[in-house]
Motif scaffolding. Structure first.
Motif, short mmCIF file in Angstrom:
data_model
loop_
_atom_site.label_atom_id
_atom_site.label_comp_id
_atom_site.label_asym_id
_atom_site.label_seq_id
_atom_site.Cartn_x
_atom_site.Cartn_y
_atom_site.Cartn_z
N SER A 51 -42.76 4.22 -38.46
CA SER A 51 -42.54 5.63 -38.77
C SER A 51 -42.51 5.92 -40.27
O SER A 51 -42.94 6.99 -40.71
CB SER A 51 -41.24 6.12 -38.11
N THR B 24 -37.20 -3.45 -34.76
CA THR B 24 -35.92 -2.97 -34.25
C THR B 24 -35.72 -3.47 -32.82
O THR B 24 -36.64 -4.03 -32.22
CB THR B 24 -35.88 -1.43 -34.26
N ASP C 97 -41.49 -0.64 -35.80
CA ASP C 97 -41.27 0.74 -36.23
C ASP C 97 -42.17 1.03 -37.44
O ASP C 97 -41.94 0.53 -38.54
CB ASP C 97 -39.81 0.94 -36.60
#
Length: 217
Positions: free
Chosen positions: A74, A67, A72
């Motif tokens: 997550s 990003t 990322d």
């Protein structure tokens, strides 16, 4: 029926993510007789979320996007949270070196491995069933050898099969990806050079394909 009723070694295998990575690994496991539980956000699999905690080994193939703020992971972390306490999570998603160690620290009550995938989207099914390497990377090598050998026995057989540390496995995945990237950049530059001299790329490309010292990729 969202699971394969056949079983092998009494193991139940979970697969989180049903993109071309997760789907093809799940299909291969089913073909080889494992009981497989698939979970993803697609309608036919979303109801299996709670079943993942009951699986002995869970393979995770979910997005790890880059990003504007950086890498990322997550979605991978959320996926590991679904794995049952005392069970094995095997990350297939591409992650930056050190990620598996960080996730293992976040979830110390699970065994967390990194096992890179080397699939091309157009040939993913074949790439899963006939891998050139199978690697299982341990986040805690001092205590995870037995579980790592178990996972290595579950994944398809390969000419090169070995247990690494998770960081070593993560770096090798980057070696594979970056090697292909460098080749693409180099041959684009070479193509532009040929064009600038009015040279035929068809001839140069044909000779490159015949050269055993130039990668066929």
């Amino acid at each position: 029926d969202l699971t394969n009723s056949a079983s092998q070694d009494n193991l139940v295998i979970g697969v989180i993510g049903q993109g071309y990575v997760g789907k093809n690994y799940a299909d291969d496991l089913c073909d080889r007789g494992y009981e497989v539980v698939r979970y993803s956000l697609e309608e036919q699999y979303v109801g299996n979320k709670e079943k993942i905690a009951e699986c002995d080994v869970v393979f995770i193939g979910v997005p790890t996007p880059t990003t504007p703020d950086g890498f990322d992971d997550s979605i991978v972390r959320d996926a590991v949270s679904l794995v049952g306490v005392g069970k094995i999570a095997v990350i297939k998603s591409t992650v930056v070196p050190g990620t598996t160690l960080s996730i293992a620290e976040q979830y110390p009550d699970r065994t967390v491995f990194f096992s890179p995938e080397f699939l091309s989207e157009a040939t993913a099914r074949k790439d899963v069933s006939e891998p050139f390497v199978s690697i299982v990377g341990m986040s805690r090598p001092e205590i995870q050898q037995k579980e790592a050998e178990l996972v290595l026995s579950i994944v398809p057989k390969a000419p090169f099969a070995k247990v690494f540390t998770s960081t070593e496995a993560e770096i090798f995945k980057y070696a594979h990806n970056v090697s292909g990237y460098v080749q693409i950049v180099f041959f684009n530059i070479l193509h532009d050079l040929a064009a600038s001299y009015g040279a035929s790329w068809d001839n140069i490309g044909a000779a490159a394909k015949a050269d055993p010292y130039i990668s066929s990729r």
